[in-house]
Design a protein around this motif. Sequence first.
Motif, PDB file in Angstrom:
ATOM      1  N   PHE A  65       0.835  -1.211   0.000  1.00  0.00           N
ATOM      2  CA  PHE A  65       0.000   0.000   0.000  1.00  0.00           C
ATOM      3  C   PHE A  65       0.868   1.258   0.000  1.00  0.00           C
ATOM      4  N   LEU A  66       1.937   1.261   0.803  1.00  0.00           N
ATOM      5  CA  LEU A  66       2.836   2.411   0.813  1.00  0.00           C
ATOM      6  C   LEU A  66       3.502   2.592  -0.548  1.00  0.00           C
ATOM      7  N   PHE A  67       3.879   1.476  -1.161  1.00  0.00           N
ATOM      8  CA  PHE A  67       4.481   1.525  -2.488  1.00  0.00           C
ATOM      9  C   PHE A  67       3.483   2.071  -3.509  1.00  0.00           C
ATOM     10  N   PHE A  68       2.226   1.673  -3.365  1.00  0.00           N
ATOM     11  CA  PHE A  68       1.166   2.146  -4.261  1.00  0.00           C
ATOM     12  C   PHE A  68       0.972   3.661  -4.124  1.00  0.00           C
ATOM     13  N   ILE A  69       0.922   4.152  -2.894  1.00  0.00           N
ATOM     14  CA  ILE A  69       0.760   5.586  -2.668  1.00  0.00           C
ATOM     15  C   ILE A  69       1.936   6.362  -3.250  1.00  0.00           C
TER      16      ILE A  69
ATOM     17  N   CYS B 144      -3.564   6.710 -21.509  1.00  0.00           N
ATOM     18  CA  CYS B 144      -3.242   6.027 -20.258  1.00  0.00           C
ATOM     19  C   CYS B 144      -2.733   4.628 -20.613  1.00  0.00           C
ATOM     20  N   PHE B 145      -2.024   3.990 -19.691  1.00  0.00           N
ATOM     21  CA  PHE B 145      -1.494   2.637 -19.892  1.00  0.00           C
ATOM     22  C   PHE B 145      -0.613   2.540 -21.147  1.00  0.00           C
ATOM     23  N   HIS B 146       0.225   3.516 -21.386  1.00  0.00           N
ATOM     24  CA  HIS B 146       0.989   3.524 -22.620  1.00  0.00           C
ATOM     25  C   HIS B 146       2.473   3.717 -22.315  1.00  0.00           C
ATOM     26  N   TYR B 147       3.291   3.499 -23.315  1.00  0.00           N
ATOM     27  CA  TYR B 147       4.733   3.675 -23.205  1.00  0.00           C
ATOM     28  C   TYR B 147       5.067   5.150 -23.022  1.00  0.00           C
ATOM     29  N   LYS B 148       5.959   5.412 -22.081  1.00  0.00           N
ATOM     30  CA  LYS B 148       6.377   6.802 -21.842  1.00  0.00           C
ATOM     31  C   LYS B 148       7.802   6.810 -21.304  1.00  0.00           C
ATOM     32  N   LYS B 149       8.502   7.898 -21.597  1.00  0.00           N
ATOM     33  CA  LYS B 149       9.865   8.080 -21.118  1.00  0.00           C
ATOM     34  C   LYS B 149       9.849   8.490 -19.653  1.00  0.00           C
ATOM     35  N   SER B 150      10.865   8.055 -18.930  1.00  0.00           N
ATOM     36  CA  SER B 150      10.980   8.410 -17.526  1.00  0.00           C
ATOM     37  C   SER B 150      12.424   8.230 -17.097  1.00  0.00           C
ATOM     38  N   LYS B 151      12.801   8.898 -16.025  1.00  0.00           N
ATOM     39  CA  LYS B 151      14.169   8.804 -15.537  1.00  0.00           C
ATOM     40  C   LYS B 151      14.270   8.201 -14.143  1.00  0.00           C
ATOM     41  N   GLY B 152      13.222   8.272 -13.351  1.00  0.00           N
ATOM     42  CA  GLY B 152      13.293   7.758 -11.991  1.00  0.00           C
ATOM     43  C   GLY B 152      12.603   6.422 -11.808  1.00  0.00           C
ATOM     44  N   ILE B 153      11.374   6.289 -12.320  1.00  0.00           N
ATOM     45  CA  ILE B 153      10.582   5.084 -12.145  1.00  0.00           C
ATOM     46  C   ILE B 153      11.257   3.830 -12.735  1.00  0.00           C
ATOM     47  N   PRO B 154      11.925   3.902 -13.896  1.00  0.00           N
ATOM     48  CA  PRO B 154      12.550   2.685 -14.440  1.00  0.00           C
ATOM     49  C   PRO B 154      13.536   2.016 -13.487  1.00  0.00           C
ATOM     50  N   TYR B 155      14.278   2.792 -12.702  1.00  0.00           N
ATOM     51  CA  TYR B 155      15.202   2.186 -11.739  1.00  0.00           C
ATOM     52  C   TYR B 155      14.446   1.432 -10.654  1.00  0.00           C
ATOM     53  N   LEU B 156      13.313   1.979 -10.249  1.00  0.00           N
ATOM     54  CA  LEU B 156      12.475   1.287  -9.280  1.00  0.00           C
ATOM     55  C   LEU B 156      11.884   0.017  -9.882  1.00  0.00           C
ATOM     56  N   ASN B 157      11.491   0.081 -11.155  1.00  0.00           N
ATOM     57  CA  ASN B 157      10.997  -1.107 -11.845  1.00  0.00           C
ATOM     58  C   ASN B 157      12.076  -2.184 -11.954  1.00  0.00           C
ATOM     59  N   ALA B 158      13.323  -1.770 -12.132  1.00  0.00           N
ATOM     60  CA  ALA B 158      14.421  -2.729 -12.217  1.00  0.00           C
ATOM     61  C   ALA B 158      14.578  -3.495 -10.901  1.00  0.00           C
ATOM     62  N   VAL B 159      14.408  -2.810  -9.772  1.00  0.00           N
ATOM     63  CA  VAL B 159      14.478  -3.476  -8.472  1.00  0.00           C
ATOM     64  C   VAL B 159      13.349  -4.495  -8.332  1.00  0.00           C
ATOM     65  N   VAL B 160      12.155  -4.130  -8.781  1.00  0.00           N
ATOM     66  CA  VAL B 160      11.008  -5.040  -8.697  1.00  0.00           C
ATOM     67  C   VAL B 160      11.230  -6.265  -9.583  1.00  0.00           C
ATOM     68  N   VAL B 161      11.789  -6.056 -10.771  1.00  0.00           N
ATOM     69  CA  VAL B 161      12.071  -7.184 -11.662  1.00  0.00           C
ATOM     70  C   VAL B 161      13.104  -8.117 -11.031  1.00  0.00           C
ATOM     71  N   PHE B 162      14.126  -7.556 -10.405  1.00  0.00           N
ATOM     72  CA  PHE B 162      15.114  -8.389  -9.709  1.00  0.00           C
ATOM     73  C   PHE B 162      14.454  -9.192  -8.596  1.00  0.00           C
ATOM     74  N   LEU B 163      13.530  -8.574  -7.862  1.00  0.00           N
ATOM     75  CA  LEU B 163      12.808  -9.274  -6.806  1.00  0.00           C
ATOM     76  C   LEU B 163      11.996 -10.429  -7.371  1.00  0.00           C
ATOM     77  N   PHE B 164      11.406 -10.226  -8.550  1.00  0.00           N
ATOM     78  CA  PHE B 164      10.655 -11.315  -9.166  1.00  0.00           C
ATOM     79  C   PHE B 164      11.550 -12.518  -9.458  1.00  0.00           C
ATOM     80  N   TRP B 165      12.721 -12.285 -10.014  1.00  0.00           N
ATOM     81  CA  TRP B 165      13.585 -13.404 -10.350  1.00  0.00           C
ATOM     82  C   TRP B 165      14.096 -14.117  -9.106  1.00  0.00           C
TER      83      TRP B 165
END
Length: 396
Positions: free
Chosen positions: A171-175, A191-212
């Motif tokens: 929930f904290l992560f969602f907020i 909405c729900f589309h591809y977009k450029k970003s500089k901060g969120i992708p690094y956070l997504n990389a951590v989540v992907v590592f957690l999945f593996w």
Amino acid sequence: MTASTFLPPSSFPPSSSSSVNNSSSECKMDNTSLRLLLAVFYSLFFAVGLVCNLFALWVFLFMHPKRNSVRVFLINCAVADLVLLACLPFRVSYHARGDKWVLGSLMCRLVGNAFYVNMYVSIMLLGFISLDRFLKLRGKGRAKRGFGGTLCGRTRLRTWAVCGVLWGVSFLFFIFLVIKAKTKEGDSGKCFHYKKSKGIPYLNAVVVFLFWVVFAMLIISYAKIAARLLQVSRDRPDLPNAHKYVRTAKKSFFVLFLFTVCFGPYHAFRPVYIHSQLSDDLSCGYERLMDCTNELVLLLSAFNSCLDPVMYFLLSGSVRRTAVQALGHRLCSWACMDASAKLAHSSTTEFRRPSMAVSLPGTAPNTPSATPRTSICAMNATLRRAGATMLTPTGH
């Protein structure tokens, strides 16, 4: 919404590289060929997943009396799937309108992030289930209880605590994601589309590592569980349930197979997707390819919400038996009501229409209840009154 604007370095002359960047900055994500496919499949996933997960939750809460840690994890997994499924009608509406979002920026961020967060809640819960089963099978002493721990002999306190911590962190992560996202997202009709970003992708990389990490844990846990069951079945064939251990081992690999098919492609593609978000020199065609591929692999991830109820009943034999008994009782009640109505109609018809009689012990030859069209149930009722032997249906 267009992608972020990329300014070429000042040392570069306005050449072809600059034109590529300008075309990329004006690139529009248009998935015309995928709109119908996504709308249809998300609609099917919502309908099937909603029915199956509500039935599973009903069995867990009201029909299944056994209290254990796996049941607690399955309840929370069903809730996470239901929250994810609640996001699908918004996606269906978005694609059915021609990729036009009309609910504003806030709803876009809420729906989009709720979808992803609950997907990872389900992934973590499946990892906890595999670890819990492994500890119970191979552990000794207190470790053999897995995540278990009772309060007044009823509640699995430790399991509920683990689930509570998971939901709290999620929930904290969602907020954080809702606040961190761009405020203009959704206001421009996209909405729900591809977009450029500089901060969120690094956070997504951590989540992907957690999945593996979770995926590796699932492979190790279920492989050891299957090896242990096969060894016991081979070394102790005299055990009462030894013949079932091989089948249980195969079911464990089926759960791993479902996890791989649904979540594997999405997370295998995710590093490429994240790299494209951080790159500044990509063509518009490449960005559109990233967007289309991401939508397809995300569709497989959403499909997991329909397959999870199948996995629930594979994981627990007692839950499976309870569900079968509940369905069998309902179907039997409907069948008996239908049979009674047909029998009443048949009896009324035969009473009004004469037919060739069949003599039964203790009955008159021309009694209306002794006709060839009378059912086995009616014959048995007559035989009971006459004190004769009961008839049995042919082939039973």
